[in-house]
Design a protein around this motif. Structure first.
Motif, PDB file in Angstrom:
ATOM      1  N   GLU A  86       0.823  -1.210   0.000  1.00 43.76           N
ATOM      2  CA  GLU A  86       0.000   0.000   0.000  1.00 43.76           C
ATOM      3  C   GLU A  86       0.862   1.268   0.000  1.00 43.76           C
ATOM      4  N   GLN A  87       2.177   1.089  -0.170  1.00 46.68           N
ATOM      5  CA  GLN A  87       3.093   2.218  -0.327  1.00 46.68           C
ATOM      6  C   GLN A  87       2.869   2.863  -1.699  1.00 46.68           C
ATOM      7  N   LEU A  88       2.869   4.210  -1.770  1.00 49.75           N
ATOM      8  CA  LEU A  88       2.744   4.885  -3.056  1.00 49.75           C
ATOM      9  C   LEU A  88       3.939   4.540  -3.937  1.00 49.75           C
ATOM     10  N   THR A  89       3.680   4.282  -5.198  1.00 48.89           N
ATOM     11  CA  THR A  89       4.736   3.850  -6.118  1.00 48.89           C
ATOM     12  C   THR A  89       5.786   4.935  -6.318  1.00 48.89           C
ATOM     13  N   ARG A  90       5.394   6.187  -6.230  1.00 49.36           N
ATOM     14  CA  ARG A  90       6.346   7.282  -6.437  1.00 49.36           C
ATOM     15  C   ARG A  90       7.422   7.315  -5.338  1.00 49.36           C
ATOM     16  N   ASN A  91       7.149   6.687  -4.195  1.00 48.56           N
ATOM     17  CA  ASN A  91       8.110   6.695  -3.091  1.00 48.56           C
ATOM     18  C   ASN A  91       9.182   5.611  -3.226  1.00 48.56           C
ATOM     19  N   LEU A  92       9.069   4.763  -4.250  1.00 50.65           N
ATOM     20  CA  LEU A  92      10.039   3.696  -4.446  1.00 50.65           C
ATOM     21  C   LEU A  92      11.237   4.191  -5.250  1.00 50.65           C
ATOM     22  N   SER A  93      12.357   3.496  -5.111  1.00 50.84           N
ATOM     23  CA  SER A  93      13.523   3.771  -5.943  1.00 50.84           C
ATOM     24  C   SER A  93      13.221   3.348  -7.376  1.00 50.84           C
ATOM     25  N   GLY A  94      14.071   3.795  -8.316  1.00 45.81           N
ATOM     26  CA  GLY A  94      13.867   3.466  -9.719  1.00 45.81           C
ATOM     27  C   GLY A  94      13.852   1.972  -9.983  1.00 45.81           C
ATOM     28  N   GLY A  95      14.770   1.253  -9.338  1.00 45.42           N
ATOM     29  CA  GLY A  95      14.825  -0.192  -9.530  1.00 45.42           C
ATOM     30  C   GLY A  95      13.570  -0.889  -9.041  1.00 45.42           C
ATOM     31  N   ASN A  96      13.038  -0.453  -7.910  1.00 53.12           N
ATOM     32  CA  ASN A  96      11.819  -1.055  -7.372  1.00 53.12           C
ATOM     33  C   ASN A  96      10.587  -0.655  -8.173  1.00 53.12           C
ATOM     34  N   GLN A  97      10.577   0.576  -8.714  1.00 54.12           N
ATOM     35  CA  GLN A  97       9.498   0.956  -9.629  1.00 54.12           C
ATOM     36  C   GLN A  97       9.502   0.050 -10.859  1.00 54.12           C
ATOM     37  N   GLN A  98      10.698  -0.258 -11.365  1.00 53.86           N
ATOM     38  CA  GLN A  98      10.781  -1.131 -12.534  1.00 53.86           C
ATOM     39  C   GLN A  98      10.261  -2.524 -12.217  1.00 53.86           C
ATOM     40  N   LYS A  99      10.505  -2.996 -11.001  1.00 55.79           N
ATOM     41  CA  LYS A  99       9.982  -4.307 -10.601  1.00 55.79           C
ATOM     42  C   LYS A  99       8.456  -4.278 -10.517  1.00 55.79           C
ATOM     43  N   VAL A 100       7.879  -3.158 -10.053  1.00 54.85           N
ATOM     44  CA  VAL A 100       6.423  -3.028 -10.025  1.00 54.85           C
ATOM     45  C   VAL A 100       5.873  -3.073 -11.443  1.00 54.85           C
ATOM     46  N   SER A 101       6.550  -2.385 -12.367  1.00 53.96           N
ATOM     47  CA  SER A 101       6.129  -2.398 -13.771  1.00 53.96           C
ATOM     48  C   SER A 101       6.183  -3.818 -14.343  1.00 53.96           C
ATOM     49  N   LEU A 102       7.227  -4.551 -13.986  1.00 52.16           N
ATOM     50  CA  LEU A 102       7.329  -5.953 -14.399  1.00 52.16           C
ATOM     51  C   LEU A 102       6.175  -6.767 -13.806  1.00 52.16           C
ATOM     52  N   GLY A 103       5.919  -6.561 -12.511  1.00 47.88           N
ATOM     53  CA  GLY A 103       4.848  -7.288 -11.849  1.00 47.88           C
ATOM     54  C   GLY A 103       3.495  -7.041 -12.486  1.00 47.88           C
ATOM     55  N   LYS A 104       3.268  -5.784 -12.889  1.00 41.85           N
ATOM     56  CA  LYS A 104       2.004  -5.413 -13.540  1.00 41.85           C
ATOM     57  C   LYS A 104       1.759  -6.274 -14.772  1.00 41.85           C
ATOM     58  N   TRP A 105       2.817  -6.495 -15.561  1.00 44.85           N
ATOM     59  CA  TRP A 105       2.636  -7.238 -16.806  1.00 44.85           C
ATOM     60  C   TRP A 105       2.758  -8.747 -16.607  1.00 44.85           C
ATOM     61  N   LEU A 106       3.552  -9.187 -15.643  1.00 45.39           N
ATOM     62  CA  LEU A 106       3.604 -10.616 -15.349  1.00 45.39           C
ATOM     63  C   LEU A 106       2.258 -11.094 -14.812  1.00 45.39           C
ATOM     64  N   ASN A 107       1.504 -10.197 -14.199  1.00 43.32           N
ATOM     65  CA  ASN A 107       0.188 -10.522 -13.662  1.00 43.32           C
ATOM     66  C   ASN A 107      -0.822 -10.841 -14.769  1.00 43.32           C
ATOM     67  N   THR A 108      -0.487 -10.479 -16.025  1.00 44.83           N
ATOM     68  CA  THR A 108      -1.363 -10.829 -17.157  1.00 44.83           C
ATOM     69  C   THR A 108      -1.047 -12.226 -17.696  1.00 44.83           C
ATOM     70  N   LYS A 109      -0.041 -12.885 -17.105  1.00 50.78           N
ATOM     71  CA  LYS A 109       0.396 -14.242 -17.495  1.00 50.78           C
ATOM     72  C   LYS A 109       0.764 -14.304 -18.989  1.00 50.78           C
TER      73      LYS A 109
END
Length: 511
Positions: A408-431
């Motif tokens: 529930e942490q805002l994405t803008r508060n993450l480092s660049g590397g962790n933001q990129q992992k969130v972006s990866l997670g978003k698309w991996l979630n589409t299988k």
């Protein structure tokens, strides 16, 4: 006897501590910069580099941190960025702060206009702008609008703008992150020329080869603490030493090896794909044919503007509205994608090169971003199941190693590397069956890069097909099984990784 260069510090930051709610961003940091040197500041994303520079530039005012800033022997108590500018400090951020519709000269003197009485003296402004442009070796008409210039020239205009304020210390935050190789080299050479003129520079960068080339001194931060300062004069600066101090351990090979490569059938095939941009009539793709197999990493190399991102966009449902011809096959079946949702249904996902503007909604939390591309998966009768969304978010937080106390942490508060992992997670979630990665490690540190590469290897081991677009040739060579080279919208070569070299790729990229 010590020389003046060894003892004459233009800047000292002593025992700087900065605390945000629940997070100690800077912990008793000490940082010293000699007059007339180029001093690089390196560390993993979240190490505290940008926070330290925001303290120095007055973004975080005196009283909001502990410790002292000493500039030219005097303790500074900046209440805002205007105070640091008056003291001779200028900071240039990665996201350039120029106004596209205004001219070069208007941008250079915006906020500190040259006046004659109550009115702006435009003639003097243009004259002085020419002097500033000459100083940064940029030969353009100062009446040119910013929107007509490339990113490399805009970066130089930001530096010219800094010099118009009579700076003695210039801070550059990831100045080459969005530049091509030629523009990056030009900027580094300019900094070296300015050094000869006595200008002191602090540069934040993740590109260690650039750091090694340009830095007189390198200070490493890790977890908000000063780890070490290394001197070029003493021969202390090398890539293994920097990596070890940045991540707290040695990384012998930044590109983790796949011990087994089990390539399967072709998952994606593109045949004779051509595309025209309706906005300007330019043909951005010309009879492009590529394929990607199950368990394979296919690298797409080429210069910026060659058509790599346009190719990815066309495969992913053509969101930019190009006029397209050609065929796309997934699992041997021909498909026509009119929208990204059509591509997603057939198992194609696309991690965009600009995670902040196109990949993520930074003002939403991590779980919202991860579920965004597959809301149907956590919905019933059109209503999102909040508990399921948390469960999915937690699953990807753990599997991708996203460093955060809560989804529930805002994405803008993450480092660049962790933001990129969130972006990866978003698309991996589409299988997906096919994952397109556009500049997957741009703007992230060496430790986070290693983690992203490890994730890529695990995905292809599970049978996914990955198409990786990258401007970093070592990354292309280190991670790919095959490489396609794109130049002016055409495929100019296909190489196995065994046959590929940086020289061969560059030769094909400049055909």
């Amino acid at each position: 006897m010590e020389t003046a260069l060894q003892t004459d510090y233009i800047l000292e930051m002593k025992n700087i501590t900065k605390v945000f709610p629940g997070v100690k961003a800077l912990d008793d940091v000490n940082f010293k910069v000699r007059r007339g040197e180029i001093h690089c500041l390196v560390g993993e994303n979240g190490a505290g580099k940008s926070t330290l520079m925001k303290v120095l530039s007055g973004v975080w005012p005196y009283g909001s941190y502990d410790g002292d800033i000493i500039l030219n022997g005097q303790v500074q108590k900046y209440q805002g960025i205007h105070d640091s500018e008056k003291a001779g400090i200028a900071i240039i951020y990665q996201e350039l702060a120029l106004i596209p519709e205004l001219s070069v000269y208007e941008n250079i003197y915006l906020g500190h206009e040259i006046r004659k009485g109550r009115f702006i003296d435009w003639n003097e402004t243009i004259k002085m702008s020419k002097e500033m442009l000459k100083k940064v070796r940029l030969n353009i008409n100062p009446e040119t609008k910013i929107k007509e210039l490339g990113v490399g020239k805009q970066q130089l205009i930001e530096i010219a703008k800094a010099f118009s304020k009579e700076v003695s210390l210039i801070i550059l935050d990831e100045p080459t992150a969005a530049l091509n190789d030629d523009d990056s080299a030009n900027l580094l050479e300019l900094l070296l020329e300015l050094k000869k003129e006595g200008v002191t520079s602090i540069m934040i960068s993740h590109k260690l080869k650039e750091v090694i080339y340009i830095a007189d001194t390198v200070t490493v931060l890790r977890d908000g603490k000063t780890i070490c300062s290394l001197s070029k004069e003493k021969g202390e600066i090398s890539e293994p030493v920097l990596i070890r101090n940045m991540v707290g351990r040695a990384i012998d090979d930044i590109f983790p090896k796949r011990l087994e490569k089990n390539l399967g059938e072709t998952l994606l095939e593109v045949r004779n794909l051509s595309a025209v941009d309706p906005k300007n009539g330019k043909k951005v793709l010309k009879n492009v044919s590529i394929h990607a197999k199950k368990g394979e990493v296919v690298g797409i190399a080429g210069l910026i503007g060659a058509g790599r991102t346009e190719l990815a966009s066309c495969i992913f449902g053509n969101p930019k509205g190009f006029k397209m011809e050609g065929d796309i096959f997934v699992d041997g079946e021909k498909h026509t994608f009119h929208h990204p949702k059509d591509a997603i249904k057939k198992g194609i996902a696309y991690v965009t090169e600009d995670r902040k503007k196109e990949g993520l909604i930074l003002l939403q939390d991590i779980k919202n971003n991860i579920s965004l591309a597959n809301l149907k998966g956590i919905s019933s009768s059109g209503i999102v199941n909040d508990n399921e969304e948390i469960t999915v978010g937690e699953s990807y937080r753990k599997s991708l190693g996203i460093k955060t106390p809560s989804v529930e942490q805002l994405t803008r508060n993450l480092s660049g590397g962790n933001q990129q992992k969130v972006s990866l997670g978003k698309w991996l979630n589409t299988k997906p069956k096919v994952l397109i990665l556009d500049e997957p490690t741009r703007g992230i540190d060496v430790g986070a890069k290693f983690e992203i590469y490890t994730i890529i290897n695990s995905l292809v081991k599970e049978g996914m097909s990955i198409i990786m677009i990258s401007s970093e040739l070592p990354e292309i060579l280190g991670m790919s099984d095959r490489v396609y080279v794109v130049a002016e919208g055409k495929i100019t070569g296909e190489l196995t990784v065994e046959d590929a070299t940086q020289d061969k790729i560059m030769e094909l990229a400049t055909v």
